[in-house]
Each structure stands twice: as C-alpha cells, then as structure tokens.
Design a protein around this motif. Structure first.
Motif, PDB file in Angstrom:
ATOM      1  N   THR A  15      17.017  13.513  54.417  1.00  0.00           N
ATOM      2  CA  THR A  15      15.659  12.965  54.327  1.00  0.00           C
ATOM      3  C   THR A  15      14.651  14.100  54.177  1.00  0.00           C
ATOM      4  OG1 THR A  15      15.349  12.971  56.741  1.00  0.00           O
ATOM      5  CG2 THR A  15      16.282  10.979  55.738  1.00  0.00           C
ATOM      6  N   LYS A  16      13.477  13.737  53.699  1.00  0.00           N
ATOM      7  CA  LYS A  16      12.432  14.725  53.438  1.00  0.00           C
ATOM      8  C   LYS A  16      11.148  14.377  54.190  1.00  0.00           C
ATOM      9  CE  LYS A  16      14.140  15.634  48.752  1.00  0.00           C
ATOM     10  NZ  LYS A  16      14.563  17.025  48.980  1.00  0.00           N
ATOM     11  N   VAL A  17      10.284  15.387  54.330  1.00  0.00           N
ATOM     12  CA  VAL A  17       8.977  15.224  54.964  1.00  0.00           C
ATOM     13  C   VAL A  17       7.918  15.681  53.967  1.00  0.00           C
ATOM     14  CG1 VAL A  17       7.486  15.886  56.892  1.00  0.00           C
ATOM     15  CG2 VAL A  17       9.973  15.677  57.246  1.00  0.00           C
ATOM     16  N   LEU A  18       6.932  14.826  53.707  1.00  0.00           N
ATOM     17  CA  LEU A  18       5.809  15.170  52.832  1.00  0.00           C
ATOM     18  C   LEU A  18       4.560  15.320  53.686  1.00  0.00           C
ATOM     19  CD1 LEU A  18       4.446  15.475  50.003  1.00  0.00           C
ATOM     20  CD2 LEU A  18       4.125  12.975  50.047  1.00  0.00           C
ATOM     21  N   ILE A  19       3.908  16.491  53.597  1.00  0.00           N
ATOM     22  CA  ILE A  19       2.690  16.764  54.366  1.00  0.00           C
ATOM     23  C   ILE A  19       1.573  17.087  53.381  1.00  0.00           C
ATOM     24  CG2 ILE A  19       1.614  18.180  56.147  1.00  0.00           C
ATOM     25  CD1 ILE A  19       4.461  18.805  57.169  1.00  0.00           C
ATOM     26  N   LEU A  20       0.506  16.296  53.416  1.00  0.00           N
ATOM     27  CA  LEU A  20      -0.633  16.480  52.516  1.00  0.00           C
ATOM     28  C   LEU A  20      -1.850  16.957  53.299  1.00  0.00           C
ATOM     29  CD1 LEU A  20      -0.255  13.205  50.397  1.00  0.00           C
ATOM     30  CD2 LEU A  20       0.397  15.523  49.716  1.00  0.00           C
ATOM     31  N   THR A  21      -2.550  17.938  52.740  1.00  0.00           N
ATOM     32  CA  THR A  21      -3.738  18.494  53.384  1.00  0.00           C
ATOM     33  C   THR A  21      -4.877  18.598  52.364  1.00  0.00           C
ATOM     34  OG1 THR A  21      -3.448  20.848  52.859  1.00  0.00           O
ATOM     35  CG2 THR A  21      -2.129  19.966  54.672  1.00  0.00           C
ATOM     36  N   PRO A  22      -6.128  18.644  52.837  1.00  0.00           N
ATOM     37  CA  PRO A  22      -7.244  18.725  51.894  1.00  0.00           C
ATOM     38  C   PRO A  22      -7.487  20.122  51.324  1.00  0.00           C
ATOM     39  CG  PRO A  22      -8.075  18.590  54.122  1.00  0.00           C
ATOM     40  CD  PRO A  22      -6.585  18.431  54.222  1.00  0.00           C
ATOM     41  N   THR A  23      -6.979  21.172  51.986  1.00  0.00           N
ATOM     42  CA  THR A  23      -7.251  22.533  51.510  1.00  0.00           C
ATOM     43  C   THR A  23      -5.968  23.349  51.386  1.00  0.00           C
ATOM     44  OG1 THR A  23      -7.554  23.546  53.702  1.00  0.00           O
ATOM     45  CG2 THR A  23      -9.490  22.501  52.684  1.00  0.00           C
ATOM     46  N   ARG A  24      -6.011  24.328  50.504  1.00  0.00           N
ATOM     47  CA  ARG A  24      -4.865  25.222  50.306  1.00  0.00           C
ATOM     48  C   ARG A  24      -4.572  26.022  51.571  1.00  0.00           C
ATOM     49  NH1 ARG A  24      -7.283  27.902  44.751  1.00  0.00           N
ATOM     50  NH2 ARG A  24      -7.460  25.973  43.528  1.00  0.00           N
ATOM     51  N   GLU A  25      -5.649  26.485  52.228  1.00  0.00           N
ATOM     52  CA  GLU A  25      -5.476  27.317  53.415  1.00  0.00           C
ATOM     53  C   GLU A  25      -4.753  26.566  54.522  1.00  0.00           C
ATOM     54  OE1 GLU A  25      -8.175  29.149  50.808  1.00  0.00           O
ATOM     55  OE2 GLU A  25      -8.329  27.139  51.659  1.00  0.00           O
ATOM     56  N   LEU A  26      -5.098  25.300  54.702  1.00  0.00           N
ATOM     57  CA  LEU A  26      -4.443  24.508  55.739  1.00  0.00           C
ATOM     58  C   LEU A  26      -2.976  24.273  55.391  1.00  0.00           C
ATOM     59  CD1 LEU A  26      -4.582  23.032  58.367  1.00  0.00           C
ATOM     60  CD2 LEU A  26      -5.627  21.072  57.208  1.00  0.00           C
ATOM     61  N   ALA A  27      -2.686  24.036  54.114  1.00  0.00           N
ATOM     62  CA  ALA A  27      -1.297  23.869  53.687  1.00  0.00           C
ATOM     63  C   ALA A  27      -0.493  25.130  53.979  1.00  0.00           C
ATOM     64  CB  ALA A  27      -1.236  23.520  52.197  1.00  0.00           C
ATOM     65  N   GLU A  28      -1.064  26.299  53.688  1.00  0.00           N
ATOM     66  CA  GLU A  28      -0.368  27.565  53.945  1.00  0.00           C
ATOM     67  C   GLU A  28      -0.132  27.759  55.442  1.00  0.00           C
ATOM     68  OE1 GLU A  28      -1.514  30.566  50.320  1.00  0.00           O
ATOM     69  OE2 GLU A  28      -2.997  30.333  51.918  1.00  0.00           O
ATOM     70  N   GLN A  29      -1.121  27.394  56.241  1.00  0.00           N
ATOM     71  CA  GLN A  29      -0.992  27.537  57.695  1.00  0.00           C
ATOM     72  C   GLN A  29       0.136  26.664  58.227  1.00  0.00           C
ATOM     73  OE1 GLN A  29      -4.618  27.690  60.335  1.00  0.00           O
ATOM     74  NE2 GLN A  29      -3.836  25.706  60.987  1.00  0.00           N
ATOM     75  N   ILE A  30       0.208  25.422  57.734  1.00  0.00           N
ATOM     76  CA  ILE A  30       1.236  24.492  58.199  1.00  0.00           C
ATOM     77  C   ILE A  30       2.632  24.990  57.823  1.00  0.00           C
ATOM     78  CG2 ILE A  30       2.193  22.177  57.825  1.00  0.00           C
ATOM     79  CD1 ILE A  30      -0.756  21.216  57.593  1.00  0.00           C
ATOM     80  N   ILE A  31       2.781  25.450  56.588  1.00  0.00           N
ATOM     81  CA  ILE A  31       4.119  25.857  56.163  1.00  0.00           C
ATOM     82  C   ILE A  31       4.575  27.121  56.888  1.00  0.00           C
ATOM     83  CG2 ILE A  31       3.748  27.400  54.161  1.00  0.00           C
ATOM     84  CD1 ILE A  31       5.731  25.389  52.679  1.00  0.00           C
ATOM     85  N   GLU A  32       3.641  27.971  57.299  1.00  0.00           N
ATOM     86  CA  GLU A  32       4.008  29.141  58.104  1.00  0.00           C
ATOM     87  C   GLU A  32       4.588  28.713  59.444  1.00  0.00           C
ATOM     88  OE1 GLU A  32       0.743  31.824  58.538  1.00  0.00           O
ATOM     89  OE2 GLU A  32       0.536  32.162  56.378  1.00  0.00           O
ATOM     90  N   VAL A  33       3.983  27.683  60.048  1.00  0.00           N
ATOM     91  CA  VAL A  33       4.487  27.167  61.322  1.00  0.00           C
ATOM     92  C   VAL A  33       5.891  26.595  61.140  1.00  0.00           C
ATOM     93  CG1 VAL A  33       4.151  25.402  63.106  1.00  0.00           C
ATOM     94  CG2 VAL A  33       2.198  26.706  62.259  1.00  0.00           C
ATOM     95  N   ILE A  34       6.098  25.838  60.052  1.00  0.00           N
ATOM     96  CA  ILE A  34       7.404  25.229  59.820  1.00  0.00           C
ATOM     97  C   ILE A  34       8.458  26.302  59.542  1.00  0.00           C
ATOM     98  CG2 ILE A  34       8.710  23.672  58.316  1.00  0.00           C
ATOM     99  CD1 ILE A  34       6.089  22.092  57.946  1.00  0.00           C
ATOM    100  N   TYR A  35       8.082  27.363  58.834  1.00  0.00           N
ATOM    101  CA  TYR A  35       9.016  28.478  58.603  1.00  0.00           C
ATOM    102  C   TYR A  35       9.525  29.026  59.936  1.00  0.00           C
ATOM    103  CZ  TYR A  35       8.696  29.425  53.565  1.00  0.00           C
ATOM    104  OH  TYR A  35       8.815  29.355  52.203  1.00  0.00           O
ATOM    105  N   LYS A  36       8.604  29.213  60.876  1.00  0.00           N
ATOM    106  CA  LYS A  36       8.990  29.773  62.178  1.00  0.00           C
ATOM    107  C   LYS A  36       9.896  28.809  62.946  1.00  0.00           C
ATOM    108  CE  LYS A  36       4.777  32.540  62.568  1.00  0.00           C
ATOM    109  NZ  LYS A  36       3.463  32.692  63.236  1.00  0.00           N
TER     110      LYS A  36
END
Length: 303
Positions: A15-36
């Motif tokens: 299964t997959k997870v789709l996360i949508l955000t209004p700004t590029r910066e917030l998307a980058e911040q979220i994916i950094e957390v998921i990487y960790k």
C-alpha cells in the motif's frame, strides 16, 4: 501523522501513502522526517513531487515504486496527467494545512487528484484553523469523519506575547529598523507581496542588517538556501510572504513581525504560530496603519 503512516504502511505491504501540502518547503520538511523514520526500513521508498525541482529525479523515484508520495498538488497532477504516477494502491491520503489546500487556489487540483484515488482509503486533514466554509468542503472527501482537536482551534497559543505598533505606511521602514535594533534573536518578518518582500530585505541589507528573503517568485534553490541560512543561524532575519506561514517547523524563531497585516484571521494564527514552538515562548508584533485599525480589532478578538 508521519509515525502512524509509517506504521500502517509497514503493516500493509504494497500500500501507498499520498501526502499533499500547499508549499514546496513543507513537502521537503515532511519527507525529511519520513526519511529519518524509515532509515531501517529499506523496502520503503519515497518520491518528492514539487515544482522547481528536477523532473528526471522525480521520474526515477517514481519508477522505484515508492511507498510514500509527498508533493504539492500542481506537480502531483502533472505526473498523473503524464501517466507517470499511479495512485491505485494508495491506502492513506493526508492533506496537511487542509484549510489552505481546500481554498479556491487548490480545490480544483485536489478534486482532479482525488478522481485517481481508490474509493476505499483513509483520508486525513490537518490544520490549526478550519473555518466553517472549509468544513463544508471536507464533505467531498471524508466519510463519517472523526474530528480531533487539541487546545482551542483558531486561536494562538498563550505562550505568544502579542502586541501592535501604530504606524503610517511611510514610517514602516524606520520602525522596523528600530524594532530589530532591540533584538538579538531570530526574527521572521511577513510582508504582503513578493515585491515588498524583496524591497524590504534589500532595505535591511543596505542598513547593515543581514537578511534572507523567501517567496513564491524565487527559484527552489534560492528558497531552500534562504531557509537553510535561517535554520542554521547564518542569518537571524528572514523576510517572507505567507509561503513561510504554513507548517514550517523552525523551533528557534523568537519573534514574528507582521510588517504588513495578513489578509485573514486564519493567516494571522498561522503566521504568529511560527514562534513559541515546542514549549518555548515567543513574541508577535504587528504594524497597524490607521486604515487597518478596524481589522486589527477583529484580529485581537481571537488573540
């Protein structure tokens, strides 16, 4: 939401997870957390789909069958339109900063994206503010939703000391120099437009105050560089439009200054919420012109 999303995806392989955000910066911040969080789960791959970034890298990441897809609506729909993104295995959809995601700017894109999603899924919306008209829109995407609220929705936290300074429009530049002259900590300054953001940052530089600027008209590398300089302490001043008001987690911001008042009470709550994070205290100062006194009174009612 990152921790339970990782747990759920790990319990349901494929299964997959789709996360949508209004700004590029917030998307980058979220994916950094998921990487960790997934450092020791190598089977979980991810793709960051945002404008202003390498399309080739995004295509390469999508071919790796990512578990987590994080992005802004415009770029996510671009990939759907190209046929390079498949959402049929998405089990969890998250809209971060949901009120901004569902306003007039993003709602049409969100509608198109949801047509590619399976009917059986979990959909979650997160925001510090959910005005009534946005709550009505959520009925399109949610079925028998549960609402969870922490604290008072739509109100700034009590750890923020709020104040105002009455100024004429022509006095703002001088007053901002005076305010910054009394502060040694980090300060986030909000201006109304891209042009005013650039003009104010240049004015501060001319007066010997190191400042970075961030707004939607700058390239992604410029925006990333400005945020990194502010996060790392290379500069104590960041001048921004509302692109920096949503979700960005920079714990050490001591003061927020509204050089220009925001357009709505919701934007005010999000702006000043950049300070007093993680149990710290902070200050929010707003410049108020004579023409804005009425609007400022309405803002004070939610303080």
């Amino acid at each position: 939401f990152a921790i339970p999303s990782v747990v759920r995806a790990n319990e349901k392989p494929g299964t997959k997870v789709l996360i949508l955000t209004p700004t590029r910066e917030l998307a980058e911040q979220i994916i950094e957390v998921i990487y960790k969080l997934t450092e020791f789960l190598p089977h979980m791959r991810m793709a960051l789909l945002i404008g202003g970034a390498s399309m080739n890298r995004q295509l390469r990441d999508l071919k790796q069958n990512p578990t987590f897809i994080v992005g802004t609506p415009g770029r996510v729909f671009d990939h759907l339109d190209r046929g390079t993104l498949n959402l049929t295995k998405v089990a969890t959809v998250i809209l971060d900063e949901a009120d901004r995601m569902l306003d007039m700017g993003f709602a049409p894109q969100i509608d198109r994206i949801f047509k590619f999603l399976p009917r059986e899924r979990q959909t979650l919306l997160f925001s510090a503010t959910l005005p009534p008209h946005i709550m009505k829109l959520t009925a399109r995407y949610l079925k028998n939703p549960e609402r969870v609220a922490i604290g008072t929705i739509g109100k700034p936290i009590s750890a923020i000391q709020q104040s105002s300074i009455e100024v004429n429009a022509g006095e703002k530049n001088q007053r901002i120099l005076e305010e910054l002259g009394t502060k040694s900590g980090t300060t986030l300054i909000f201006a109304r437009t891209k042009m005013r953001t650039d003009r104010l940052s240049r004015f501060l530089e001319k007066n010997g105050i190191s400042a970075e600027a961030i707004h939607g008209g700058r390239s992604q590398s410029q925006r990333r560089r400005a945020l990194e300089a502010f996060r790392n302490g290379d500069t104590n001043i960041l001048v921004a439009t509302d692109v920096a008001s949503r979700g960005l987690d920079i714990p050490h911001i001591e003061t927020v200054i509204n050089f220009d008042l925001p357009q709505s009470t919701e934007d005010y709550v999000h702006r000043i919420g950049r300070t007093a994070r993680a149990g710290a205290k902070g200050a929010a100062i707003s410049f108020v012109t004579p023409e804005e006194r009425g609007f400022w009174k309405s803002l004070k009612k939610i303080a």
